[in-house]
Design a protein around this motif. Structure first.
Motif, PDB file in Angstrom:
ATOM      1  N   GLY A  38       0.824  -1.200   0.000  1.00 39.71           N
ATOM      2  CA  GLY A  38       0.000   0.000   0.000  1.00 39.71           C
ATOM      3  C   GLY A  38       0.853   1.242   0.000  1.00 39.71           C
ATOM      4  N   THR A  39       0.345   2.275   0.665  1.00 35.60           N
ATOM      5  CA  THR A  39       1.044   3.558   0.679  1.00 35.60           C
ATOM      6  C   THR A  39       1.189   4.081   2.105  1.00 35.60           C
ATOM      7  N   PHE A  40       2.173   4.948   2.280  1.00 33.70           N
ATOM      8  CA  PHE A  40       2.449   5.598   3.558  1.00 33.70           C
ATOM      9  C   PHE A  40       2.660   7.073   3.269  1.00 33.70           C
ATOM     10  N   ARG A  41       1.919   7.932   3.957  1.00 36.22           N
ATOM     11  CA  ARG A  41       2.075   9.384   3.821  1.00 36.22           C
ATOM     12  C   ARG A  41       2.715   9.899   5.103  1.00 36.22           C
ATOM     13  N   PRO A  42       4.020  10.200   5.079  1.00 37.98           N
ATOM     14  CA  PRO A  42       4.722  10.617   6.291  1.00 37.98           C
ATOM     15  C   PRO A  42       4.336  12.016   6.741  1.00 37.98           C
ATOM     16  N   ASP A  43       4.375  12.225   8.072  1.00 36.52           N
ATOM     17  CA  ASP A  43       4.135  13.555   8.622  1.00 36.52           C
ATOM     18  C   ASP A  43       5.291  14.497   8.299  1.00 36.52           C
ATOM     19  N   GLU A  44       6.483  13.920   8.126  1.00 33.87           N
ATOM     20  CA  GLU A  44       7.691  14.701   7.863  1.00 33.87           C
ATOM     21  C   GLU A  44       8.519  13.972   6.818  1.00 33.87           C
ATOM     22  N   VAL A  45       9.061  14.703   5.858  1.00 35.28           N
ATOM     23  CA  VAL A  45       9.883  14.113   4.810  1.00 35.28           C
ATOM     24  C   VAL A  45      11.345  14.399   5.122  1.00 35.28           C
ATOM     25  N   THR A  46      12.164  13.343   5.172  1.00 33.80           N
ATOM     26  CA  THR A  46      13.588  13.489   5.446  1.00 33.80           C
ATOM     27  C   THR A  46      14.392  12.897   4.299  1.00 33.80           C
ATOM     28  N   ASP A  47      15.682  13.246   4.242  1.00 36.81           N
ATOM     29  CA  ASP A  47      16.556  12.653   3.235  1.00 36.81           C
ATOM     30  C   ASP A  47      16.677  11.151   3.445  1.00 36.81           C
ATOM     31  N   ASP A  48      16.690  10.712   4.716  1.00 39.13           N
ATOM     32  CA  ASP A  48      16.767   9.279   4.996  1.00 39.13           C
ATOM     33  C   ASP A  48      15.567   8.544   4.414  1.00 39.13           C
ATOM     34  N   LEU A  49      14.397   9.142   4.500  1.00 39.19           N
ATOM     35  CA  LEU A  49      13.212   8.525   3.920  1.00 39.19           C
ATOM     36  C   LEU A  49      13.316   8.481   2.399  1.00 39.19           C
ATOM     37  N   ARG A  50      13.788   9.547   1.804  1.00 39.37           N
ATOM     38  CA  ARG A  50      13.930   9.580   0.339  1.00 39.37           C
ATOM     39  C   ARG A  50      14.897   8.510  -0.157  1.00 39.37           C
ATOM     40  N   ASN A  51      15.879   8.137   0.666  1.00 42.44           N
ATOM     41  CA  ASN A  51      16.875   7.142   0.284  1.00 42.44           C
ATOM     42  C   ASN A  51      16.558   5.744   0.803  1.00 42.44           C
ATOM     43  N   ALA A  52      15.402   5.570   1.440  1.00 44.47           N
ATOM     44  CA  ALA A  52      15.047   4.283   2.040  1.00 44.47           C
ATOM     45  C   ALA A  52      14.789   3.239   0.960  1.00 44.47           C
ATOM     46  N   GLY A  53      15.032   1.985   1.321  1.00 42.56           N
ATOM     47  CA  GLY A  53      14.811   0.880   0.377  1.00 42.56           C
ATOM     48  C   GLY A  53      14.228  -0.319   1.090  1.00 42.56           C
ATOM     49  N   GLU A  54      15.089  -1.291   1.365  1.00 44.33           N
ATOM     50  CA  GLU A  54      14.651  -2.549   1.962  1.00 44.33           C
ATOM     51  C   GLU A  54      14.955  -2.595   3.449  1.00 44.33           C
ATOM     52  N   GLY A  55      14.350  -3.588   4.122  1.00 41.07           N
ATOM     53  CA  GLY A  55      14.645  -3.840   5.529  1.00 41.07           C
ATOM     54  C   GLY A  55      13.976  -2.883   6.496  1.00 41.07           C
ATOM     55  N   LEU A  56      12.862  -2.275   6.091  1.00 40.39           N
ATOM     56  CA  LEU A  56      12.148  -1.335   6.952  1.00 40.39           C
ATOM     57  C   LEU A  56      11.023  -2.053   7.674  1.00 40.39           C
ATOM     58  N   GLN A  57      10.557  -1.455   8.750  1.00 42.65           N
ATOM     59  CA  GLN A  57       9.423  -2.012   9.481  1.00 42.65           C
ATOM     60  C   GLN A  57       8.323  -0.975   9.567  1.00 42.65           C
ATOM     61  N   VAL A  70      10.384  -0.062   0.306  1.00 44.66           N
ATOM     62  CA  VAL A  70       9.905   1.094  -0.446  1.00 44.66           C
ATOM     63  C   VAL A  70      10.049   0.778  -1.933  1.00 44.66           C
ATOM     64  N   THR A  71       8.934   0.868  -2.661  1.00 46.02           N
ATOM     65  CA  THR A  71       8.970   0.599  -4.097  1.00 46.02           C
ATOM     66  C   THR A  71       8.863   1.873  -4.933  1.00 46.02           C
ATOM     67  N   GLY A  72       8.581   2.996  -4.274  1.00 48.14           N
ATOM     68  CA  GLY A  72       8.512   4.262  -4.994  1.00 48.14           C
ATOM     69  C   GLY A  72       8.118   5.401  -4.083  1.00 48.14           C
ATOM     70  N   ILE A  73       8.488   6.610  -4.478  1.00 46.24           N
ATOM     71  CA  ILE A  73       8.113   7.821  -3.743  1.00 46.24           C
ATOM     72  C   ILE A  73       7.615   8.829  -4.765  1.00 46.24           C
ATOM     73  N   ARG A  74       6.431   9.374  -4.480  1.00 51.82           N
ATOM     74  CA  ARG A  74       5.804  10.323  -5.409  1.00 51.82           C
ATOM     75  C   ARG A  74       5.464  11.598  -4.654  1.00 51.82           C
ATOM     76  N   ARG A  75       5.776  12.736  -5.228  1.00 52.68           N
ATOM     77  CA  ARG A  75       5.470  14.034  -4.614  1.00 52.68           C
ATOM     78  C   ARG A  75       3.987  14.324  -4.786  1.00 52.68           C
ATOM     79  N   LEU A  76       3.310  14.672  -3.667  1.00 57.38           N
ATOM     80  CA  LEU A  76       1.903  15.066  -3.706  1.00 57.38           C
ATOM     81  C   LEU A  76       1.764  16.575  -3.765  1.00 57.38           C
ATOM     82  N   LEU A  77       2.395  17.242  -2.827  1.00 55.44           N
ATOM     83  CA  LEU A  77       2.400  18.704  -2.741  1.00 55.44           C
ATOM     84  C   LEU A  77       3.834  19.148  -2.527  1.00 55.44           C
ATOM     85  N   ALA A  78       4.031  20.420  -2.363  1.00 56.70           N
ATOM     86  CA  ALA A  78       5.400  20.924  -2.169  1.00 56.70           C
ATOM     87  C   ALA A  78       6.075  20.301  -0.951  1.00 56.70           C
ATOM     88  N   THR A  79       5.297  19.968   0.082  1.00 55.61           N
ATOM     89  CA  THR A  79       5.896  19.445   1.313  1.00 55.61           C
ATOM     90  C   THR A  79       5.444  18.037   1.652  1.00 55.61           C
TER      91      THR A  79
END
Length: 93
Positions: A38-57, A70-79
C-alpha cells in the motif's frame, strides 16, 4: 478475501529512525495474507526517507509490525510525498 487497513502508522528505517504518518494498506487478492502492500504518507519528509529501500518495518497500533520495502516515492504537494510499500511476510492487519 481482501483485508484493508487505513490509519496511523510508524515507519522504522534501517538506522532506527522512526517516521510517523498515515498508512493505507491492503492484501493482494491473489497473494493471500502474505501478499500485501500500500502507501504511507509521512508527517515529515527526510533525506533518509527519500533514500530508504529494503529492511524497513511498519508498525501499526497495538504493536502490530510488518516488514516492508519502499517501491517508490511520489510528490503530492510541495511538502508532502506518498511512499509506495510492498510488504513481506504476514500482513500486520
Amino acid at each position: 478475501m481482501t483485508m484493508t487497513y487505513s490509519g496511523p502508522a510508524r515507519l522504522t528505517l534501517v538506522d532506527g529512525a522512526c517516521i510517523t504518518g498515515m498508512a493505507s494498506l491492503n492484501t493482494n487478492q491473489r497473494g493471500g495474507l502474505n501478499g500485501w502492500g500500500g502507501t504511507f504518507r509521512p508527517d515529515e519528509v527526510t533525506d533518509d526517507l527519500r533514500n530508504a529501500g529494503e529492511g524497513l518495518q511498519l508498525e501499526l497500533p497495538y504493536e502490530r509490525v510488518g516488514e516492508v520495502t519502499v517501491t517508490g516515492i511520489r510528490r503530492l504537494l510541495a511538502t508532502q510525498v506518498l511512499v509506495s510499500l510492498a510488504g513481506r511476510g504476514p500482513a500486520p492487519f
